[in-house]
Enzyme design. Structure first.
Site: not given
Ligand code: ATR
Length: 277
Positions: A21, A70, A82, A91, A130, A132-134, A159
């Protein structure tokens, strides 16, 4: 002439050594003639909120947040967008007049990268692997592109169902990897963490078509197992997640500075650096 001190930004994470970054934001800043300084900071697992208040008291203007902070960043923010609120993760933090603003630019980074590659999202049929969080982080901006349907397939189907319930949008549906057989998709996005461990999600080869785009949120020196496999099955185009990384940084930069940087020169520089190892 008085030389102005640069505005201060940083990225928090644990680990953080691998973060690109600071390089990305410094290139954006020089191309957009913005006077900023951007560092990376390793934070102890219990020290996130103290690190943020210290930085605010030193005059810090904003921060990026990466794993595993995060969710903590979401709780710390006074005001949320939102997309951050639905993602359940922040992030991008902005500090302004005593208030902490939380945003999530991951989904917009993905959308911008797909559009830049000429992928048509409007009225498309998208399969996301997937749950998950992604995945949670990108669903709202993806839905905003007006696709016909987004199917979330996950090894643990419950999930995927939970995510559909959370977003409560009739274009979303959940299934197992095997239940994708016989369904038609224009785009598959691998958002599992399987690529990180060199694994391939167990999806049936029959769903890959010669007009299909396959995207992996992960990137690396070598093509990811998913993209290699998709190519071997005859997919039309495969794209890795480097552009999403640069894209989410570009959206953060524009949230902070009010100017949108050009991502392609930065993608090219990083791609060359990654190839060199
Ligand atoms: P992230 O924040 O990267 O999304 P996560 O929340 O831990 O990380 O989610 C990881 C995702 O990758 C999950 O959907 C996980 O599937 P399960 O919910 O069944 O655990 C998926 N995943 C990880 N390794 C996988 C593999 N080898 N094959 C298929 N899915 C995998």
């Amino acid at each position: 002439m008085i030389k102005q001190t640069p505005d201060q930004y940083l990225v928090y994470g644990n680990p953080i050594k691998q973060s690109r970054s600071p390089d990305i934001h410094h290139i954006f800043a020089s191309k957009c003639q913005q006077n900023i300084n951007y560092k990376k900071q390793l934070v102890g697992l219990d020290d996130f909120s103290t690190a943020v208040s210290d930085f605010i008291s030193q005059g810090g203007k904003g921060a990026n947040v990466t794993a595993p902070f995060k969710e903590q960043a979401l709780r710390l923010a006074d005001v949320l967008t939102e997309r951050a609120s639905l993602a359940g993760a922040v992030n991008t933090l902005t500090f302004n007049k005593g208030k902490i603003y939380g945003d999530n630019t991951d989904g917009e980074g993905l959308v911008q990268d797909l559009l830049m590659h000429g992928v048509i999202l409007k009225q498309s049929r998208i399969l996301i692997l997937g749950a998950g969080g992604a995945v949670r982080g990108v669903l709202l901006p993806m839905l905003a592109q007006d696709p016909n349907a987004i199917t979330i397939a996950n090894r643990t189907v419950s999930k995927a169902r939970d995510l559909c319930q959370h977003f409560n949008d009739e274009r979303l549906n959940a299934c197992s990897f095997d239940e994708t057989i016989g369904q038609e998709f224009d785009l598959i996005i691998n958002a599992t963490s399987a690529s990180l461990s060199g694994d391939l999600p167990a999806i049936p080869a029959s769903i890959i078509t010669t007009s299909m785009v396959c995207y992996d949120m992960v990137y690396g020196k070598n093509e990811t197992p998913f993209l290699k496999w998709a190519k071997a099955q005859g997919a039309f185009k495969v794209i890795d997640g480097l552009g999403m990384l640069v894209g989410q940084a570009a959206v953060s930069f524009s949230v902070w500075r009010g100017v949108t940087p050009d991502v392609q020169p930065v993608i090219d520089i990083l791609r060359a650096a990654i190839k060199e190892g």
